[in-house]
Structure formats: structure tokens, C-alpha cells
Design a protein around this motif. Structure first.
Motif, PDB file in Angstrom:
ATOM      1  N   SER A 146      39.436  37.755  29.880  1.00  0.00           N
ATOM      2  CA  SER A 146      38.432  38.826  29.936  1.00  0.00           C
ATOM      3  C   SER A 146      37.762  38.868  31.304  1.00  0.00           C
ATOM      4  O   SER A 146      37.459  39.948  31.812  1.00  0.00           O
ATOM      5  CB  SER A 146      37.386  38.649  28.834  1.00  0.00           C
ATOM      6  OG  SER A 146      36.718  37.420  28.990  1.00  0.00           O
ATOM      7  N   TYR A 147      37.555  37.724  31.961  1.00  0.00           N
ATOM      8  CA  TYR A 147      36.989  37.717  33.311  1.00  0.00           C
ATOM      9  C   TYR A 147      37.953  38.316  34.323  1.00  0.00           C
ATOM     10  O   TYR A 147      37.539  39.021  35.237  1.00  0.00           O
ATOM     11  CB  TYR A 147      36.611  36.302  33.729  1.00  0.00           C
ATOM     12  CG  TYR A 147      35.452  35.699  32.967  1.00  0.00           C
ATOM     13  CD1 TYR A 147      34.601  36.481  32.192  1.00  0.00           C
ATOM     14  CD2 TYR A 147      35.213  34.352  33.016  1.00  0.00           C
ATOM     15  CE1 TYR A 147      33.552  35.927  31.489  1.00  0.00           C
ATOM     16  CE2 TYR A 147      34.156  33.767  32.320  1.00  0.00           C
ATOM     17  CZ  TYR A 147      33.336  34.575  31.559  1.00  0.00           C
ATOM     18  OH  TYR A 147      32.296  34.022  30.880  1.00  0.00           O
ATOM     19  N   VAL A 148      39.215  38.023  34.163  1.00  0.00           N
ATOM     20  CA  VAL A 148      40.222  38.600  35.051  1.00  0.00           C
ATOM     21  C   VAL A 148      40.252  40.119  34.881  1.00  0.00           C
ATOM     22  O   VAL A 148      40.323  40.870  35.860  1.00  0.00           O
ATOM     23  CB  VAL A 148      41.611  37.982  34.781  1.00  0.00           C
ATOM     24  CG1 VAL A 148      42.688  38.676  35.587  1.00  0.00           C
ATOM     25  CG2 VAL A 148      41.596  36.490  35.069  1.00  0.00           C
ATOM     26  N   LEU A 149      40.187  40.573  33.643  1.00  0.00           N
ATOM     27  CA  LEU A 149      40.177  42.005  33.362  1.00  0.00           C
ATOM     28  C   LEU A 149      38.930  42.673  33.935  1.00  0.00           C
ATOM     29  O   LEU A 149      39.024  43.752  34.531  1.00  0.00           O
ATOM     30  CB  LEU A 149      40.274  42.241  31.854  1.00  0.00           C
ATOM     31  CG  LEU A 149      40.498  43.661  31.395  1.00  0.00           C
ATOM     32  CD1 LEU A 149      41.836  44.185  31.911  1.00  0.00           C
ATOM     33  CD2 LEU A 149      40.470  43.734  29.888  1.00  0.00           C
ATOM     34  N   ILE A 150      37.782  42.055  33.803  1.00  0.00           N
ATOM     35  CA  ILE A 150      36.540  42.601  34.371  1.00  0.00           C
ATOM     36  C   ILE A 150      36.642  42.664  35.891  1.00  0.00           C
ATOM     37  O   ILE A 150      36.233  43.647  36.511  1.00  0.00           O
ATOM     38  CB  ILE A 150      35.330  41.760  33.909  1.00  0.00           C
ATOM     39  CG1 ILE A 150      35.076  41.978  32.427  1.00  0.00           C
ATOM     40  CG2 ILE A 150      34.085  42.107  34.720  1.00  0.00           C
ATOM     41  CD1 ILE A 150      34.057  41.028  31.826  1.00  0.00           C
ATOM     42  N   GLY A 151      37.202  41.649  36.506  1.00  0.00           N
ATOM     43  CA  GLY A 151      37.394  41.666  37.957  1.00  0.00           C
ATOM     44  C   GLY A 151      38.337  42.764  38.405  1.00  0.00           C
ATOM     45  O   GLY A 151      38.109  43.413  39.431  1.00  0.00           O
TER      46      GLY A 151
END
Length: 167
Positions: A146-151
Motif C-alpha cells: 500500500s505504501y508503494v502504491l501511494i508513492g
């Protein structure tokens, strides 16, 4: 049905595809002849112009995206390009936009800004994916997906903001 099946089916009937792609600029040309020269007459037909813009730009943008994908990621040779499925939609889009621009500025066409924003988003996405593909970076990390997607979404928003500031 897959995209490959759809393209093989369309490639089997190039005359039908060419007819539907060539009818759009022909309709714009006839509409330009038929609509008067006054601003009120042109203004009344802006929604029909918008429909013709969408009818030309959606296949054209898809063809541009597909061509870029095939050349950058799949390494397709230019000799294997389908003229009816990959080149004619782009020419139709350009011809339609040129003909409409002669009669009506793009800022008065409803929804035209959404098309340019969508194309900007696609261009930014392809650029980022090409960069990541060329980087050949493999990372093993404990960062949640989810952090990768937000980035990634934040990077696309930055690209869109920068694009709007440039142009």
C-alpha cells in the motif's frame, strides 16, 4: 475474448475498420461546411463536435499508447506495424482535431480538458514504467504494498502538476 483476439478479428476486416475511422473526419468536414460562420451557430453544435472529438481521440490515444508500449516494452519492429490498427487511428485523430480547430477552439469543447489530462496521465505512467523497466531494479523490502502504491500515485500527481505548469 482477449486483446489479441480483438486485434486479429479487426485485422481480418481492415476495410470495415478503415471505413469507421475515416468517416469521423469526413463528418467533421461536412459539419464544418454545414454549420454557419456565426458564433451562435457554431456554439449550438459544440456537443456534436465533442462527440466527434471523443470518437476520434479514444481510438487515437489507444493507438498511440499501444504503439509506444509495443516499441518500448515488446521491442516490436516497425515493419510489423498494422497500418489500419496502429497508424490510421492516429491520423484520424490528428485530422479530426485539425478540422475542428479551424471552426471551434478546443477550450469551448465540453470535456476536452479531460482528454488531455488523461493523455498526460498515460504518458507519465508509461514514462515511469519505462524508467523502472530500464533500471532493472529488484528490491526485497518489508515496505507494505500500500505504501508503494501511494508513492506511485503521488508520483503521477507530481507529473500531472508539473505538466500543467509547463503547458
Amino acid at each position: 475474448m482477449t486483446f489479441r483476439d480483438l486485434f486479429e478479428y479487426a485485422a481480418a476486416q481492415p476495410g470495415v475498420v478503415a471505413f469507421f475511422l475515416l468517416i469521423i473526419p469526413a463528418l467533421v468536414f461536412l459539419l464544418n461546411l454545414w454549420v454557419g460562420e456565426t458564433a451562435e451557430a457554431i456554439w449550438r453544435w459544440r456537443y456534436l463536435y465533442a462527440g466527434l472529438v471523443y470518437a476520434a481521440c479514444i481510438p487515437g490515444m489507444f493507438a498511440v499508447t499501444l504503439a509506444i508500449y509495443l516499441f518500448l516494452f515488446e521491442r516490436q519492429s516497425i515493419w510489423d506495424v498494422s497500418l489500419v490498427l496502429q497508424v490510421l487511428p492516429i491520423l484520424t485523430m490528428v485530422a479530426t482535431l485539425v478540422l475542428i480547430r479551424r471552426k471551434l477552439p478546443f477550450q469551448y469543447i465540453p470535456g476536452f480538458g479531460r482528454l488531455s489530462s488523461f493523455l498526460t496521465l498515460i504518458a507519465g505512467l508509461i514514462g515511469v514504467l519505462w524508467f523502472v523497466d530500464r533500471l532493472r531494479l529488484v528490491a526485497f523490502t518489508y515496505v507494505p504494498f500500500s505504501y508503494v502504491l501511494i508513492g506511485f500515485v503521488a508520483l503521477l500527481l507530481i507529473i500531472r502538476f508539473a505538466w500543467s505548469r509547463i503547458f
